[in-house]
Design a protein around this motif. Structure first.
Motif, mmCIF file in Angstrom:
data_model
loop_
_atom_site.group_PDB
_atom_site.id
_atom_site.type_symbol
_atom_site.label_atom_id
_atom_site.label_comp_id
_atom_site.label_asym_id
_atom_site.label_seq_id
_atom_site.Cartn_x
_atom_site.Cartn_y
_atom_site.Cartn_z
ATOM 1 N N LYS A 211 0.822 -1.207 0.000
ATOM 2 C CA LYS A 211 0.000 0.000 0.000
ATOM 3 C C LYS A 211 0.853 1.252 0.000
ATOM 4 O O LYS A 211 2.022 1.231 0.341
ATOM 5 N N ARG A 212 0.205 2.331 -0.361
ATOM 6 C CA ARG A 212 0.857 3.634 -0.210
ATOM 7 C C ARG A 212 0.503 4.144 1.177
ATOM 8 O O ARG A 212 -0.663 4.343 1.495
ATOM 9 N N ILE A 213 1.539 4.320 1.962
ATOM 10 C CA ILE A 213 1.336 4.606 3.383
ATOM 11 C C ILE A 213 2.044 5.890 3.786
ATOM 12 O O ILE A 213 3.122 6.189 3.279
ATOM 13 N N LEU A 214 1.451 6.598 4.728
ATOM 14 C CA LEU A 214 2.174 7.678 5.403
ATOM 15 C C LEU A 214 2.419 7.245 6.837
ATOM 16 O O LEU A 214 1.580 6.570 7.439
ATOM 17 N N ILE A 215 3.575 7.600 7.368
ATOM 18 C CA ILE A 215 3.840 7.347 8.778
ATOM 19 C C ILE A 215 4.215 8.671 9.421
ATOM 20 O O ILE A 215 5.234 9.267 9.082
ATOM 21 N N GLN A 216 3.338 9.147 10.289
ATOM 22 C CA GLN A 216 3.582 10.431 10.941
ATOM 23 C C GLN A 216 4.105 10.170 12.348
ATOM 24 O O GLN A 216 3.378 9.687 13.210
ATOM 25 N N GLU A 322 -3.184 5.447 1.029
ATOM 26 C CA GLU A 322 -4.315 4.650 1.498
ATOM 27 C C GLU A 322 -4.528 4.717 2.999
ATOM 28 O O GLU A 322 -5.643 4.584 3.483
ATOM 29 N N ILE A 323 -3.441 4.922 3.732
ATOM 30 C CA ILE A 323 -3.594 4.965 5.194
ATOM 31 C C ILE A 323 -2.421 5.727 5.818
ATOM 32 O O ILE A 323 -1.313 5.723 5.263
ATOM 33 N N CYS A 324 -2.693 6.382 6.931
ATOM 34 C CA CYS A 324 -1.608 7.028 7.673
ATOM 35 C C CYS A 324 -1.551 6.475 9.089
ATOM 36 O O CYS A 324 -2.578 6.413 9.780
ATOM 37 N N TYR A 325 -0.362 6.050 9.486
ATOM 38 C CA TYR A 325 -0.150 5.587 10.864
ATOM 39 C C TYR A 325 0.487 6.701 11.675
ATOM 40 O O TYR A 325 1.451 7.317 11.232
ATOM 41 N N PHE A 326 -0.036 6.916 12.867
ATOM 42 C CA PHE A 326 0.576 7.866 13.787
ATOM 43 C C PHE A 326 1.411 7.099 14.803
ATOM 44 O O PHE A 326 0.908 6.172 15.441
ATOM 45 N N VAL A 327 2.684 7.455 14.934
ATOM 46 C CA VAL A 327 3.570 6.793 15.895
ATOM 47 C C VAL A 327 4.330 7.830 16.718
ATOM 48 O O VAL A 327 4.200 9.028 16.498
ATOM 49 N N GLY A 328 5.136 7.349 17.665
ATOM 50 C CA GLY A 328 5.898 8.243 18.544
ATOM 51 C C GLY A 328 5.091 8.569 19.791
ATOM 52 O O GLY A 328 3.874 8.367 19.836
#
Ligand code: ATP
Ligand code: MG
Length: 395
Positions: A211-216, A322-328
């Motif tokens: 997938k095309r992902i963003l990770i913030q 398609e989706i963004c995950y928030f981490v940290g």
């Protein structure tokens, strides 16, 4: 060859997170150092040894990699109590700061001197020879600039020594740190690896991998948004922002002080108040339970709005995401606010980790997976070489 111990170290602006060996030990150290200009008064050994070494990290560091060699530092919570302590500045380069190296070496030395696990390190008199295979990372921005190459070379190129001074249990010990291998991964890519692969780098998330992902990643001082496409980070699309949660935590602390006259020790106390299960957003004021919800709500909502703007901005330029995950750690603090904003505004497909520990340890987990996979593959090649050599010699 001597034993080489695996170390996976995330030198975050807010805190160092490190995993060792077969995951037999871990360390969490606030990223704060203070130079010691004068000698600390020597404390009686008995009194000292009752204290926690982690709360009293006091070291001298010798390393050609440092800009300033042989300096004495207080590290972590001991440094917090000092008036000249420094935290990393948002505009700085992690790879070029002595502080990054001091934190890294301190973490490794603390692992090396801890006698709970035998690591097979050689110890002569008061000197421990510690060999590590290190997996670590740098912000994408620095890797893009090629700073990882020099960073790795200076680690590999020499022996780095940490000498424990007035630290309980370890006073007088010296650790010579030598690296057998160093891998420097870009932070955003590491987060992706952690999402889609397990400890043996088997794919655990088939749905996600293509997938095309963003990770913030919302850290203490900075926010990084990685763009993943074709199983790789898209360097040109990634974005870094010099804004994390520390500023807001500080603002909350300040307002509690002026409004209620209550002095909280640190930002960590603020995190505790806004995240604890019971009595969240309440403090005791002169013995009465008092809500500070108005303060925390306003300040955190403001930050969440800014973070949401970052997301919008990057998503707009990567419309097929398609989706963004928030981490940290910041993702844990802002989760509810971001979800509410998103429900009321654009309704992006966003995801958080329920377990805040998973969110905070994301990078070090990823470095651990990557570096232990490297070690495994390396061993296999060595074995194959051995077999070939044996076969050849028996001919
Ligand atoms: N258990 C927790 N729950 C919620 N927030 C936390 C928790 N632990 C730490 N935080 C807060 O989250 C923030 C970010 O922590 P994190 O460890 O992700 O930053 P970092 O990786 O060190 O920083 P950066 O990514 O900027 O280099 C810190 O300000 C910290 O106070
Ligand atoms: Mg981080």
């Amino acid at each position: 060859m001597t034993n080489s111990r695996i170390a996976a170290v995330d030198v975050g602006n807010d805190a160092v997170k490190a995993l060792f060996g077969k995951l037999d030990s871990e360390l969490y150290i606030p990223n704060v150092v203070a130079r010691d200009l004068e000698d600390r008064p020597v404390i009686g050994i008995e009194e000292l040894d009752e204290k926690d070494p982690l709360e009293n990290i006091h070291i001298r560091v010798h390393s050609p990699a440092l800009t300033e060699n042989n300096v004495i530092y207080r590290v972590g919570s001991l440094a917090t109590k000092s008036s000249n302590s420094t935290e990393l500045d948002p505009g700085s380069h992690k790879s070029e700061e002595d502080q990054t190296l001091v934190m890294l070496f301190a973490a490794l030395a603390l692992d090396a001197v801890d006698e709970k696990k035998d690591k097979g390190f050689r110890k002569t008199n008061n000197v421990i020879d510690a060999n590590y295979t290190l997996g670590t990372g740098l912000p994408l921005r620095e890797v893009k600039e090629g700073k990882d190459v020099g960073y790795r070379a200076q680690l590999l190129g020499s022996v780095h020594q940490v000498e424990f001074l007035v630290t309980p249990k370890y006073q007088g010990l010296k650790v010579n740190i030598k690296f057998d291998e160093v891998k420097v991964y870009p932070e955003g890519f590491a987060a992706y690896i952690n999402l889609v692969m397990d400890n043996d780098l088997n794919i655990i998330n088939k749905d996600l991998i293509d997938k095309r992902i963003l990770i913030q990643d919302i850290g203490g001082l900075s926010t990084d948004i990685a763009v993943i496409r074709n199983r790789n980070v898209d360097d040109d699309k990634a974005q870094g922002f010099n804004l994390g949660v520390s500023e807001s935590l500080e603002a909350i602390r300040e307002e509690i002080r002026t409004k209620h006259g209550v002095e909280l020790d640190s930002r960590r106390d603020v995190v505790e108040i806004i995240t604890r299960k019971n009595d969240r957003n309440h403090i005791m004021v002169r013995g009465s339970r008092t809500s500070v919800h108005d303060i925390t709500d306003r300040i955190l909502l403001e930050l969440a709005k800014k973070q949401y703007r970052f997301l919008r901005n990057v998503w707009q330029r990567n419309s097929q995401t398609e989706i963004c995950y928030f981490v940290g750690g910041g993702a844990s603090v802002l989760k509810d606010y971001l979800k509410t904003l998103n429900n009321n505004l654009d309704g992006y497909n966003i995801e958080f980790f329920e377990d805040e520990k998973e969110s905070i340890w994301m990078m070090s987990n990823a470095y651990y997976k990557l570096i232990s996979d490297y070690v495994r593959r390396n061993q296999k090649t060595e074995e194959k070489k051995d077999e070939k050599a044996k076969a050849a010699s028996s001919k």
